[in-house]
Design a protein around this motif. Structure first.
Motif, PDB file in Angstrom:
ATOM      1  N   ALA A 271       0.978  -1.162   0.066  1.00 27.51           N
ATOM      2  CA  ALA A 271      -0.055   0.017   0.083  1.00 27.51           C
ATOM      3  C   ALA A 271       0.957   1.306  -0.024  1.00 27.51           C
ATOM      4  N   THR A 272       0.357   2.280  -0.738  1.00 25.09           N
ATOM      5  CA  THR A 272       1.092   3.542  -0.870  1.00 25.09           C
ATOM      6  C   THR A 272       0.942   4.357   0.618  1.00 25.09           C
ATOM      7  N   ASP A 273      -0.097   4.004   1.165  1.00 24.31           N
ATOM      8  CA  ASP A 273      -0.473   4.761   2.624  1.00 24.31           C
ATOM      9  C   ASP A 273      -1.818   4.302   2.943  1.00 24.31           C
ATOM     10  N   LEU A 274      -2.181   4.529   4.327  1.00 22.70           N
ATOM     11  CA  LEU A 274      -3.239   4.117   4.826  1.00 22.70           C
ATOM     12  C   LEU A 274      -3.902   5.222   5.775  1.00 22.70           C
ATOM     13  N   VAL A 275      -5.422   5.259   5.480  1.00 24.95           N
ATOM     14  CA  VAL A 275      -6.066   6.458   6.133  1.00 24.95           C
ATOM     15  C   VAL A 275      -7.105   5.710   7.028  1.00 24.95           C
ATOM     16  N   THR A 276      -7.561   6.375   8.136  1.00 20.66           N
ATOM     17  CA  THR A 276      -8.562   5.785   8.850  1.00 20.66           C
ATOM     18  C   THR A 276      -9.756   6.593   8.735  1.00 20.66           C
ATOM     19  N   LYS A 277     -11.032   5.810   8.947  1.00 19.15           N
ATOM     20  CA  LYS A 277     -12.413   6.604   8.986  1.00 19.15           C
ATOM     21  C   LYS A 277     -12.448   6.762  10.312  1.00 19.15           C
ATOM     22  N   PRO A 278     -13.317   8.090  10.540  1.00 21.92           N
ATOM     23  CA  PRO A 278     -13.752   8.975   9.443  1.00 21.92           C
ATOM     24  C   PRO A 278     -12.598   9.510   8.702  1.00 21.92           C
TER      25      PRO A 278
END
Length: 131
Positions: A104-111
């Protein structure tokens, strides 16, 4: 140049949310969105060809059927250069490590923090234009 973005998420309101949050970028032709509600549907869409060509994939990790991490593995095998940002409600260290290990290039969390996500997208646009 328009950056094609494929958003993969089983939540029904995701498409409207992204269209709303990227309204200016859509209007000026900076981005074009494609949406898939499953990893399987995303693979079918990619195989049939999307216009503009997809240069970025945003995928949820936890989905029924094939997970986002499974999708990431398939994408890495087929298109190793396509940036993939994983999106998850569970920002735990294990998911982050596994996503980054797979490629993965990056990871973001919800919200999702759309200000931060736009910075990531703009960075990818700049890299694409420089290449």
């Amino acid at each position: 140049m328009t950056l094609g973005i494929l958003v993969v998420d089983d939540e029904p309101d995701v498409a409207e949310l992204f269209k709303q949050r990227f309204r200016a970028e859509l209007r000026n032709g900076q981005v074009a969105f494609h949406f898939a509600t499953s990893a399987e549907q995303a693979l079918e869409s990619l195989a049939s060809g999307l216009t503009p060509e997809t240069f970025l994939v945003l995928s949820d990790i936890n989905m029924p059927g094939m997970s986002g991490l499974d999708l990431l593995q398939r994408l890495r095998a087929q298109s190793p250069d396509v940036p993939v940002i994983m999106v998850t409600a569970y920002g735990d260290i294990e998911n982050r490590r596994r996503a980054l290990d797979i490629g993965a290039t990056d990871l973001v969390t919800k919200p999702v923090d759309f200000v931060e996500l736009k910075k990531m997208v703009n960075s990818i646009i700049a890299q694409t234009q420089a290449a």
